[in-house]
Design a protein around this motif. Sequence first.
Motif, PDB file in Angstrom:
ATOM      1  N   VAL A 248       0.860  -1.179   0.000  1.00  0.00           N
ATOM      2  CA  VAL A 248       0.000   0.000   0.000  1.00  0.00           C
ATOM      3  C   VAL A 248       0.898   1.230   0.000  1.00  0.00           C
ATOM      4  CG1 VAL A 248      -1.751   1.300   1.265  1.00  0.00           C
ATOM      5  CG2 VAL A 248      -1.831  -1.206   1.232  1.00  0.00           C
ATOM      6  N   ASP A 249       0.700   2.100  -0.981  1.00  0.00           N
ATOM      7  CA  ASP A 249       1.569   3.267  -1.126  1.00  0.00           C
ATOM      8  C   ASP A 249       0.737   4.430  -1.658  1.00  0.00           C
ATOM      9  OD1 ASP A 249       3.508   5.151  -1.568  1.00  0.00           O
ATOM     10  OD2 ASP A 249       4.746   3.891  -2.871  1.00  0.00           O
ATOM     11  N   ALA A 250       0.551   5.458  -0.834  1.00  0.00           N
ATOM     12  CA  ALA A 250      -0.231   6.624  -1.255  1.00  0.00           C
ATOM     13  C   ALA A 250       0.394   7.324  -2.455  1.00  0.00           C
ATOM     14  CB  ALA A 250      -0.360   7.609  -0.082  1.00  0.00           C
ATOM     15  N   ALA A 251       1.706   7.195  -2.606  1.00  0.00           N
ATOM     16  CA  ALA A 251       2.403   7.844  -3.729  1.00  0.00           C
ATOM     17  C   ALA A 251       2.411   6.987  -4.983  1.00  0.00           C
ATOM     18  CB  ALA A 251       3.840   8.169  -3.317  1.00  0.00           C
ATOM     19  N   ASN A 252       1.860   5.772  -4.903  1.00  0.00           N
ATOM     20  CA  ASN A 252       1.762   4.865  -6.055  1.00  0.00           C
ATOM     21  C   ASN A 252       3.130   4.580  -6.672  1.00  0.00           C
ATOM     22  OD1 ASN A 252       0.285   3.164  -7.701  1.00  0.00           O
ATOM     23  ND2 ASN A 252      -0.165   4.743  -9.235  1.00  0.00           N
TER      24      ASN A 252
END
Length: 375
Positions: free
Chosen positions: A26-30
Amino acid sequence: MHQLALTLAVFTLSGAVFAQNQTWIVDAANGAGTDFTDLPPAVIAALPGDSIVVRAGGYTGVAVYEAISILGEPGARINSGGASYLGITVSQIPAGQTCCVSGIEILTFGSMQATNNAGNVLFERIASNYRSWVSDCANVRIEGCTLADIVVTNTALSMSHSSGVGGGGGLNTSWPALRLNNATATLSRCTLRGFDAVPSIPSSAAITMNGGSLLVTDDGTGQLTAGVGQARSAIDGSGSVTFDSHVALVPASGAPPIAASITSVSQIIPSLRALGAPAGGMVNIDLFSQTGGAYFLFGGLMVPPIPLPFWGGSAWLTGPLMFESGFIDSTQRAFVTVPVPNNPVVYGYSFTIQALTASTAGVYVSNSGSYVHGS
């Protein structure tokens, strides 16, 4: 001996405990390798035994109903509670299964919660400024957490090297740092402080008990302190307390350290701390006990406490295998480092370490230390 790595390898090869499960990113910065950009869809996708790695960034709070591991990297935080103001809630984990949440900062009005779990729950290195709730759980571990006040009801709790501060709830109402309602609890090296009185709001004890039992051990680094204001014991209410002489109990305004309404006994209780590490790293174990005494370290899997009345405590692990032994030195400590297998199969799984000590004073069992591989 340092045989814990071998022990874990045996578990892995046996196939009785571990399976090759999915790891989700999971990575908010994609960034590279991202599966999801927010936490809730990852939790929905994860199956029992899966691990979710949460990279630095802000995420929405989540309710977890599966035996999974959520491992936050530095900077991972929940800063949106969604419609339900969720922080992290773990609920309905089946008996014999384990859910772990590690390395998350909660910045919403939600908080850390565990409710109605027949299985095991481990919270490791969680930070929250709002009240945490634990109720109707068979086995909850709180390790290395920084929390506000905590309410624990009908639960077996082990809490180690964590902190909490009591709060004020309005006119003539205040809360201790830890409220135990019909709980079986073990504390080690914790720093808990009651609420300091302000106009119209009285002070509180560090811990308030409503029945149940509490075992407290320390190495001199923790402290249970009543809030300043009225005469308050460090531990107040009803129930039974067993504590080691190294536990610092600080009452206020002339009150006794432990309220007279509580049955209390002082005895030797070894204090243990076990810090997890990523695969390929080292687990650092620090045991505090009587100088010259022999110690035996055991590793195993998390289970609810099994009373050991002849040794003054409980076993918080199953399938224990001894991996180290020796003697406590003149500093009253033993330090042990153990390599973590660099094997993805054990990534996200939780383990427990506990010590048995023996000296002329008797044989005693320590508190437990639990951690998640990869945290």
